[in-house]
Design a protein around this motif. Structure first.
Motif, mmCIF file in Angstrom:
data_model
loop_
_atom_site.group_PDB
_atom_site.id
_atom_site.type_symbol
_atom_site.label_atom_id
_atom_site.label_comp_id
_atom_site.label_asym_id
_atom_site.label_seq_id
_atom_site.Cartn_x
_atom_site.Cartn_y
_atom_site.Cartn_z
ATOM 1 N N ILE C 331 8.467 2.969 -4.487
ATOM 2 C CA ILE C 331 8.325 2.538 -5.885
ATOM 3 C C ILE C 331 9.702 2.417 -6.524
ATOM 4 C CG2 ILE C 331 7.458 3.235 -8.156
ATOM 5 C CD1 ILE C 331 5.121 4.603 -6.668
ATOM 6 N N LYS C 332 10.561 3.393 -6.220
ATOM 7 C CA LYS C 332 11.898 3.395 -6.791
ATOM 8 C C LYS C 332 12.690 2.173 -6.321
ATOM 9 C CE LYS C 332 15.939 6.362 -7.112
ATOM 10 N NZ LYS C 332 16.653 7.391 -6.369
ATOM 11 N N THR C 333 12.630 1.920 -5.005
ATOM 12 C CA THR C 333 13.348 0.770 -4.461
ATOM 13 C C THR C 333 12.805 -0.531 -5.031
ATOM 14 O OG1 THR C 333 13.263 2.050 -2.440
ATOM 15 C CG2 THR C 333 14.293 -0.124 -2.304
ATOM 16 N N ALA C 334 11.477 -0.617 -5.119
ATOM 17 C CA ALA C 334 10.875 -1.849 -5.624
ATOM 18 C C ALA C 334 11.201 -2.026 -7.108
ATOM 19 C CB ALA C 334 9.367 -1.803 -5.427
ATOM 20 N N GLY C 335 11.430 -0.912 -7.802
ATOM 21 C CA GLY C 335 11.723 -0.975 -9.230
ATOM 22 C C GLY C 335 10.542 -1.472 -10.022
ATOM 23 N N SER C 336 9.373 -1.400 -9.435
ATOM 24 C CA SER C 336 8.197 -1.877 -10.154
ATOM 25 C C SER C 336 6.986 -1.166 -9.580
ATOM 26 C CB SER C 336 8.054 -3.386 -9.999
ATOM 27 O OG SER C 336 6.944 -3.712 -9.194
ATOM 28 N N SER C 337 5.910 -1.205 -10.321
ATOM 29 C CA SER C 337 4.717 -0.583 -9.787
ATOM 30 C C SER C 337 3.717 -1.657 -9.379
ATOM 31 C CB SER C 337 4.113 0.384 -10.804
ATOM 32 O OG SER C 337 3.946 -0.267 -12.032
ATOM 33 N N ASN C 338 4.244 -2.791 -8.954
ATOM 34 C CA ASN C 338 3.381 -3.835 -8.425
ATOM 35 C C ASN C 338 3.030 -3.502 -6.975
ATOM 36 O OD1 ASN C 338 3.143 -6.284 -6.665
ATOM 37 N ND2 ASN C 338 2.842 -7.193 -8.673
ATOM 38 N N PRO C 339 1.746 -3.455 -6.626
ATOM 39 C CA PRO C 339 1.367 -3.005 -5.288
ATOM 40 C C PRO C 339 2.056 -3.791 -4.168
ATOM 41 C CG PRO C 339 -0.578 -3.155 -6.673
ATOM 42 C CD PRO C 339 0.571 -3.708 -7.473
ATOM 43 N N THR C 340 2.143 -5.099 -4.326
ATOM 44 C CA THR C 340 2.757 -5.891 -3.257
ATOM 45 C C THR C 340 4.243 -5.572 -3.134
ATOM 46 O OG1 THR C 340 1.162 -7.593 -3.806
ATOM 47 C CG2 THR C 340 2.934 -8.224 -2.324
ATOM 48 N N ALA C 341 4.904 -5.389 -4.282
ATOM 49 C CA ALA C 341 6.321 -5.026 -4.243
ATOM 50 C C ALA C 341 6.503 -3.677 -3.557
ATOM 51 C CB ALA C 341 6.885 -4.985 -5.653
ATOM 52 N N ILE C 342 5.595 -2.744 -3.846
ATOM 53 C CA ILE C 342 5.672 -1.421 -3.212
ATOM 54 C C ILE C 342 5.490 -1.552 -1.707
ATOM 55 C CG2 ILE C 342 4.556 0.835 -3.040
ATOM 56 C CD1 ILE C 342 3.853 0.580 -5.997
ATOM 57 N N ARG C 343 4.522 -2.366 -1.316
ATOM 58 C CA ARG C 343 4.290 -2.592 0.113
ATOM 59 C C ARG C 343 5.547 -3.114 0.783
ATOM 60 N NH1 ARG C 343 3.303 -5.170 4.807
ATOM 61 N NH2 ARG C 343 5.163 -6.251 4.512
ATOM 62 N N ASP C 344 6.167 -4.122 0.146
ATOM 63 C CA ASP C 344 7.358 -4.733 0.760
ATOM 64 C C ASP C 344 8.483 -3.708 0.869
ATOM 65 O OD1 ASP C 344 5.937 -7.023 0.983
ATOM 66 O OD2 ASP C 344 6.766 -7.957 -0.835
ATOM 67 N N ALA C 345 8.635 -2.904 -0.192
ATOM 68 C CA ALA C 345 9.698 -1.899 -0.165
ATOM 69 C C ALA C 345 9.416 -0.851 0.906
ATOM 70 C CB ALA C 345 9.823 -1.240 -1.530
ATOM 71 N N MET C 346 8.139 -0.501 1.049
ATOM 72 C CA MET C 346 7.775 0.533 2.014
ATOM 73 C C MET C 346 8.067 0.039 3.428
ATOM 74 S SD MET C 346 4.696 3.075 1.565
ATOM 75 C CE MET C 346 3.222 2.130 1.815
ATOM 76 N N ALA C 347 7.759 -1.229 3.685
ATOM 77 C CA ALA C 347 7.972 -1.779 5.024
ATOM 78 C C ALA C 347 9.445 -1.725 5.410
ATOM 79 C CB ALA C 347 7.445 -3.209 5.078
ATOM 80 N N LYS C 348 10.321 -1.708 4.413
ATOM 81 C CA LYS C 348 11.752 -1.748 4.712
ATOM 82 C C LYS C 348 12.365 -0.358 4.842
ATOM 83 C CE LYS C 348 12.677 -6.206 2.525
ATOM 84 N NZ LYS C 348 11.877 -6.277 1.260
ATOM 85 N N ILE C 349 11.572 0.674 4.664
ATOM 86 C CA ILE C 349 12.137 2.030 4.711
ATOM 87 C C ILE C 349 12.773 2.309 6.068
ATOM 88 C CG2 ILE C 349 11.472 4.475 4.831
ATOM 89 C CD1 ILE C 349 9.755 4.038 2.405
ATOM 90 N N LYS C 350 14.042 2.718 6.024
ATOM 91 C CA LYS C 350 14.795 3.002 7.252
ATOM 92 C C LYS C 350 15.550 4.309 7.064
ATOM 93 C CE LYS C 350 14.548 -0.284 10.451
ATOM 94 N NZ LYS C 350 13.228 -0.618 9.941
ATOM 95 N N ASP C 351 15.450 5.173 8.058
ATOM 96 C CA ASP C 351 16.239 6.402 8.089
ATOM 97 C C ASP C 351 16.189 7.188 6.787
ATOM 98 O OD1 ASP C 351 16.959 5.905 10.664
ATOM 99 O OD2 ASP C 351 18.680 4.666 10.070
#
Lengths: 309, 351, 385
Positions: C331-351
C-alpha cells in the motif's frame, strides 16, 4: 440485480440449499423416522456431479438427474435394511452409514485402484477433494445463473411436499408418526410408506448436494461430517417437524442468523445451542406451530379460515 | 508376527479407555431410555475440572480426580435439569432455572468490565440455584409431557454446542496438557517387545474395577433396586413411593462422575486436553453401547474391548485408512442382525 | 381445495421477507481513497470449528501487526482498518465472508482464509472482483494458480520438504523410512505428497505408509506396526497436536531414540515440545520460520506477541504477521488504496525484510525465502546443523 440481492447472493444461495436439506430430513421426521443419513446422501449427490463434470463432458443437468437417481438407487436397499429399526437405533445406523460414505469419499482412490489398472488415477483426490472450475455467473432476470436451478429445485420440492401434505399419502405418514401400531392395525402398509419417505428424503438430499457443488466448488469429505447432519436436523427442529413450512423457516433463520447477529460472531455456537434446546423444549412444534400462526393470523386479522395442520 | 502381543495390548488398552467412557453413557440409557449425547462434553469438562485443580489451584492429582468427578457429576445433574427434565415435565422452577442459565451464559461470555461481568454471572448462578430448588420441590408440574423419542437426542446436541463453546471461551481452542511428571511414564515390559505404560495399566484396572462396582451397585443395593424399578416403569415406581426425581438425579450423577473420571485419565494418558476432545470418543462410545446392548453395563464393557481390538487389528493387518469404516460396519451389522446388541438382553430384563 | 394459510404465494412472500430481514448490517465502510483515513483490509480466519486453533493464532498476530503499523505511522495519514471475519472452518463461511468483505465493506485486500480448501472455494470471488488476496497459511497446490490477484506468503510443502529430506539424508544417511500422516486434512495430506515425492527423488525406500484422522489421540496400532518394520527414520506429516501424541507414544512403545521423527510445517509450533515433553527431543522439521531466527524484527515480534497473548507465536502467527506487513508495504509503495495498484506493488516486492527472512514474490506470486531445517534440543527449536 438489486443491490441487496447481489450483496447477499452467497447467503441466499446457502439458504436455498439448506432449505432443500431441511425439507429432505423433514419428510422422514414427519413419518416419525430419525434418519441422520442426509449428509451422506448430500455427499453422494455432490460427488456424483463433481466426478461427472471433471471426468466427462456430460452437462450439469444430466449430472443432477444422475445424482438423484444414484441417491434413490442407494436409498432403496439401505432403507430396506435399516428401516426396521426404531428411534435411536435407526438414528445411529443411518449416522454410521453417513460416516462410511465420508470414509469412502476420503479413500475413494484406494477403492478405485483396487479395480483399475491405472494406479495413478486420481478421481476423489482424498482430503483435497475435487475442485470445479470457477465461472463468473451471468445474471438472468435479476438472479445469477447458479442461483436459478436451486430456486427452481426448492420450489418444485415445496410444490410436491405441499401436494403430498394434503393428500392421503401425507395423512398416512402423519398417522405413522403419531402411532405406528394403530396405523398398521388400520391396514396401512407401514414398511412400504416408511421406505417411500426415506427414499424421497434421500433423493432430495442428493439433489441438494448436487446443486450445491457449483456453488461451493470444492467438494471434499469435510463438507459432509457429522456436524453437517446436525445442522440439517436443527433446521427441521427449529422450524417444526409437522408442517413443511417448518424446515423452510428453520433453514432461513439458522442460515441468516450468523449474518444478522454479527455482533455475536464469537458466540455463534452458544446461540445455536440455545436455539436448538429452547425450541425443542418450549416450542416442540417449532416455529411453524399452528398455534403461533393462529395468533399471528388473529393479530393481523385475516378473515377467519379453517385451521389446517 | 512379532508385534502381535503389542497390538493385543494396544487393543486391550483402547478397549479399556472406551469402556470407562461408555459405562456412564449406557447407565443413563438403561434408566431413562435416552441417549445423552452431551456425555462427551461432560467427559471434557471433567478433564478440565481436574486441569484447573492441578494447574491453577496446585492440588495433587489424587485429590483432583475425585473433585473432578464430583464436578462432572453435578454438571451432569444440571444437564438433566436443563435438557431432559423439561421434556418429561415442565415446572415453574424449571423456567426459573432456564432464565438463570441464560443470564449466567450472558455473564460468562459477555465482554464487560470486571464488576458487571461477575455481577451478572453470580446473579445468573443464584437464580439458577433458586430455580433448581423450586424445580426439585415442585410436586405438581405445569404439564407432564409425552415428547417424541428424538427430542432428548436433539436437546443434548444443543447442550453439547453450549458446553464446548463455553470451554473454548474459558480455555481457548488449543490443546493443553497436564504438567509433566504427575504420573510415572516408564513402561512395564510384558514381553521383550511388548510394553504397557503405568497410566494405561491404571485405566485398564480401573475400568474393570468400576465395571464390577457399578454392577454390584445396580444389582445389590437399595439404590440399584430403585434405579432398576424406574427403568422398568417410572409410573409404577412413583406409586411405590420411590422418589423418582432423586433417583434420576443420582443416576445422572454417577454417569457424569464416570465420564469425568474417564476425561481426567484419558487426558493424562494421551497428554491431551482440548474442548473438542469429547467428539471423537462420543461416536466410538455410541458404537460401543449399541454393540453392547443399550443399557447393559457388562455388555458395554465387553463391546468396548471388541471395538478396541477391531480398531487396532484393522490398522495392523488391513489398512489404517479404513479403520473407522470397519467399526461402523460392525455397528450396522450388529443393528441389523441383533438390534438388542451382541451382549444385550431384551428390554424387559435389562438394567 | 380448501383455503389455506400456508398457501404457495404466502410462503413465497414470507421467504422474501426473511431475505430482507437479514440485511441488518448496513453498508458502512469507506470507499477506496488515497492514503488518508481508514484503509479497509479484510481478514478471513477460522475462529470457530475444526481449524479454530490456527485461526486464533492468525487473528492475534494480524491484529498485533495492524496495531504496530498504525502506531508507527508507516502509512502516513492512513490507518489500516482490519475487518476480521470468521469462516467457521467451512467453505460456505469463507465464500460468504469474501462476498461480504468485497461488496459491503469494499476492502482493498484480503488476508486468508485459514484453510486451503476454503481458499479454493472463495478466492475466485476476489479474483473476479479484482481484489488482491494474500494467503498466509495455504500450502496446498492450486492456490496462486487461481489468478493474478492471488498471492501467498506461506511456502508450500513442495518447496520446503525436498530441502529437509536432502539435508537430513546427508547427515543421517538413512535408507529406509516409514511414513505416518493425517489423511483427512489438506495440510497434512499435502505434506505427505511432498515428502513422498522427495523420498522417491532421493531413492529412499518407503517401508510403510500409515494414516490417522485429525483429532485421533491413539496412534499405538500404527506405531507398533512401524516399529516392527525397523525403519531408519519416521516421516510424520501431522499438525503439532497429533505429532506430540505420535512422538510420546512412539517412544513409549520402544522406538529407539536413534530413529528420529522428521516432519513438516505442521510441527512448527511451540505446542509440540510443550505437549510431547522429552519425547520431542531430536525431532527434526523443515519449516518456513524459526522462532529463534535472527531476522530483523523477529525477536521483537516474538516478545510483543508473548507479552500481548501470553504464549509464544507459532508459524501460523508469524506468517499472518508477515502478511499484514507485506500488504502495508505494498500500500505504501503504491501510494494509494486502489486494489489493482496494491496488487501491482505487491507483485514487485523484492528482498523485503520480514520475520521470515528476505522475502520476495516470484513471477507466479509464490513466496521466495529460504526454508529452514530445525531440530528440537532441550525443548526448543534450534537450527539443524
Amino acid at each position: 440485480m438489486p443491490e441487496f440481492v447481489s450483496n447477499n447472493i452467497s447467503t441466499i444461495n446457502f439458504i436455498l440449499i439448506n432449505i432443500a436439506l431441511g425439507l429432505s430430513i423433514y419428510i422422514t421426521l414427519a413419518t416419525g423416522l430419525l434418519s441422520l443419513s442426509n449428509a451422506g446422501f448430500m455427499a453422494i449427490g455432490a460427488y456424483t456431479v463433481a466426478i461427472i463434470s471433471t471426468q466427462s463432458n456430460i452437462p450439469f443437468s444430466v449430472g443432477l438427474v444422475m445424482a438423484i437417481a444414484l441417491g434413490v438407487a442407494l436409498a432403496l436397499p439401505i432403507g430396506m435394511l435399516v428401516l426396521g429399526l426404531r428411534d435411536i437405533y435407526l438414528a445411529i445406523a443411518t449416522l454410521g452409514f453417513g460416516e462410511i460414505v465420508r470414509i469412502i469419499a476420503l479413500n475413494g482412490d484406494k477403492v478405485v485402484h483396487l479395480f483399475s489398472q491405472n494406479k495413478e488415477l486420481i478421481i476423489f483426490n482424498g482430503a483435497e477433494g475435487i475442485t470445479l472450475t470457477y465461472k463468473t455467473p451471468t445474471v438472468i432476470l435479476g438472479l445469477p445463473d447458479t442461483t436459478w436451478p436451486i430456486l427452481i429445485y426448492v420450489m418444485v420440492i415445496i410444490y410436491i411436499l405441499a401436494t403430498l401434505h394434503n393428500s392421503r399419502f401425507g395423512r398416512i405418514l402423519a398417522s405413522i408418526r403419531q402411532d405406528e401400531t394403530a396405523a398398521s392395525t388400520l391396514g396401512v402398509n407401514v414398511v412400504h410408506y416408511k421406505l417411500l419417505a426415506f427414499v424421497l428424503g434421500s433423493a432430495i438430499a442428493a439433489g441438494a448436494g448436487a446443486l450445491s457443488a457449483p456453488i461451493v466448488r470444492v467438494i471434499d469429505p469435510h463438507n459432509y461430517v457429522f456436524s453437517r447432519g446436525v445442522d440439517i436436523l436443527a433446521y427441521a427442529v427449529l422450524g417444526g417437524m409437522t408442517h413443511w413450512v417448518g424446515p423452510i423457516l428453520g433453514a432461513t433463520v439458522l442460515t441468516s442468523l450468523p449474518e444478522a447477529l454479527r455482533f455475536l460472531k464469537d458466540q455463534r455456537d452458544i446461540v445455536n445451542g440455545l436455539i436448538i434446546m429452547l425450541s425443542i423444549i418450549y416450542l416442540p412444534a417449532g416455529l411453524a406451530d399452528p398455534r403461533i400462526w393462529g395468533l399471528f393470523k388473529r393479530l393481523v386479522s385475516f378473515p377467519k379460515r379453517e385451521q389446517v395442520s | 508376527m512379532l508385534e502381535l502381543p503389542q497390538q493385543l495390548i494396544n487393543g486391550l488398552w483402547q478397549g479399556a479407555a472406551l469402556a470407562l467412557f461408555a459405562m456412564g453413557y449406557t447407565l443413563v440409557f438403561g434408566v431413562l431410555d435416552i441417549i445423552n449425547l452431551a456425555q462427551g462434553a461432560t467427559f471434557m469438562w471433567g478433564a478440565f475440572f481436574a486441569f484447573i485443580c492441578v494447574t491453577k489451584l496446585g492440588w495433587s492429582l489424587w485429590f483432583s480426580i475425585p473433585v473432578a468427578m464430583v464436578g462432572a457429576g453435578l454438571l451432569s445433574i444440571l444437564l438433566d435439569r436443563l435438557a431432559f427434565k423439561p421434556l418429561r415435565s415442565l415446572t415453574s422452577g424449571g423456567l426459573v432455572l432456564w432464565g438463570g442459565f441464560i443470564v449466567l451464559l450472558v455473564g460468562m461470555v459477555g465482554k464487560w468490565a470486571f464488576p458487571v461481568k461477575t455481577g451478572i454471572t453470580i446473579t445468573g448462578a443464584a437464580v439458577m440455584l433458586v430455580g433448581f430448588v423450586l424445580d426439585y420441590r415442585s410436586i405438581r408440574p405445569l404439564r407432564i409431557r409425552e415428547v417424541p423419542h428424538l427430542a432428548p437426542i436433539i436437546s443434548s446436541i444443543g447442550a453439547t454446542f453450549i458446553l464446548v463453546s463455553l470451554a473454548i471461551n474459558e480455555f481457548g481452542a488449543q490443546v493443553s496438557r497436564f504438567p509433566a511428571n504427575l504420573f510415572p511414564v516408564k513402561p512395564y515390559h510384558i514381553t521383550a517387545d511388548a510394553v504397557i505404560s503405568p497410566i494405561q495399566t491404571l485405566v485398564l484396572i480401573l475400568s474393570l474395577a468400576l465395571m464390577l462396582v457399578l454392577s454390584l451397585l445396580i444389582n445389590r443395593t437399595q439404590m440399584g433396586r430403585a434405579i432398576r424399578a424406574i427403568a422398568w416403569s417410572e409410573r409404577t415406581s412413583r406409586l411405590l413411593g420411590i422418589n423418582v426425581d432423586y433417583v434420576i438425579a443420582q443416576t445422572f450423577f454417577i454417569s457424569g462422575a464416570l465420564a469425568g473420571a474417564a476425561g481426567v485419565l484419558l487426558g493424562l494418558a494421551f497428554n491431551r486436553l482440548e474442548p473438542t476432545m469429547g467428539g471423537e470418543v462420543e461416536l466410538a462410545g455410541l458404537t460401543v453401547i449399541i454393540v453392547g446392548g443399550m443399557g447393559s453395563i457388562g455388555g458395554a464393557a465387553m463391546a468396548a474391548f471388541l471395538v478396541g481390538m477391531i480398531r487396532v487389528l484393522s490398522v495392523a493387518y488391513i489398512d489404517s485408512s479404513f479403520r473407522d469404516a470397519f467399526v461402523f460396519a460392525l455397528l450396522i451389522l450388529v443393528l441389523l442382525i441383533r438390534p438388542s446388541g451382541i451382549f444385550g438382553r431384551s428390554k424387559a430384563v435389562r438394567a | 381445495m380448501k383455503a389455506r394459510f400456508f398457501s404457495f404465494p404466502t410462503v413465497l412472500m414470507l421467504l422474501f421477507v426473511c431475505f430482507a430481514a437479514i440485511d441488518v448490517s448496513s453498508a458502512s465502510a469507506a470507499s477506496a481513497s488515497s492514503l488518508s483515513g481508514e484503509i479497509p483490509i479484510g481478514a478471513v480466519w477460522s475462529m470457530t470449528g475444526a481449524a479454530a486453533v490456527y485461526g486464533s493464532s492468525q487473528k492475534n498476530a494480524s491484529e498485533l501487526a495492524v496495531d504496530e503499523i498504525n502506531k508507527s505511522g508507516m502509512l502516513g495519514a492512513g490507518k489500516i482498518k482490519l475487518i476480521t471475519e470468521d469462516d467457521r472452518s467451512t467453505k460456505e463461511g469463507a465464500i460468504t465472508a469474501f462476498d461480504k468483505l468485497i461488496k459491503e465493506y469494499k476492502v482493498v485486500a484480503i488476508l486468508g482464509p485459514t484453510l486451503s480448501n476454503s481458499a479454493k472455494a472463495a478466492d475466485p470471488i476476489a479474483q473476479a472482483a479484482k481484489v488482491p488476496v494474500l494467503a498466509v497459511s495455504n500450502t496446498a497446490g492450486g492456490i496462486v494458480e487461481m489468478g493474478d490477484f492471488i498471492f501467498r506468503d506461506s511456502l508450500s510443502e513442495m518447496l520446503v520438504q525436498p530441502n529437509t529430506i536432502r539435508e537430513t539424508k546427508n547427515k543421517l544417511g538413512y535408507k529406509k523410512v516409514a511414513i505416518l500422516y493425517g489423511n483427512d486434512d489438506v495440510f497434512t495430506k499435502g505434506g505427505y505428497d511432498a515428502f513422498k515425492k522427495a523420498l522417491n527423488d532421493q531413492g529412499i525406500q518407503i517401508l510403510a505408509t500409515e494414516t490417522f484422522n485429525k483429532n485421533d489421540s491413539d496412534f499405538s496400532a500404527q506405531l507398533t506396526k512401524i516399529k516392527g518394520l525397523k525403519p531408519d527414520a519416521i516421516i510424520v506429516s501431522a499438525l503439532a497436536e497429533e505429532a506430540a501424541g505420535i512422538m510420546s507414544q512412539g517412544r513409549q512403545l520402544g522406538i529407539p531414540d536413534s530413529v528420529p521423527f522428521i516432519g513438516g510445517n505442521g510441527f512448527n509450533s511451540p505446542k509440540l515440545a510443550q505437549l510431547a515433553g522429552p519425547a520431542a527431543e531430536g525431532a527434526i522439521t523443515g519449516a518456513a520460520w524459526l522462532i529463534s531466527n535472527d531476522t530483523p524484527g523477529n525477536k521483537a515480534f516474538v516478545e510483543a506477541y508473548h507479552k500481548k497473548f501470553g504464549a509464544n507465536p507459532d508459524q501460523f502467527a508469524a506468517q499472518a504477521y508477515t502478511g499484514v506487513y507485506i500488504l502495508a508495504n505494498a500500500i505504501k509503495t503504491a501510494g494509494s488504496s486502489n486494489p489493482t495498484a496494491i496488487r501491482d506493488a505487491m507483485a514487485k516486492i523484492k528482498d523485503m525484510d520480514t520475520v521470515l527472512g528476505k522475502f520476495s514474490f516470484d513471477a507466479h506470486r509464490e513466496p521466495v525465502h529460504s526454508p529452514v531445517v530445525q531440530i528440537i534440543k532441550n525443548g526448543k527449536f534450534v537450527l539443524y546443523k
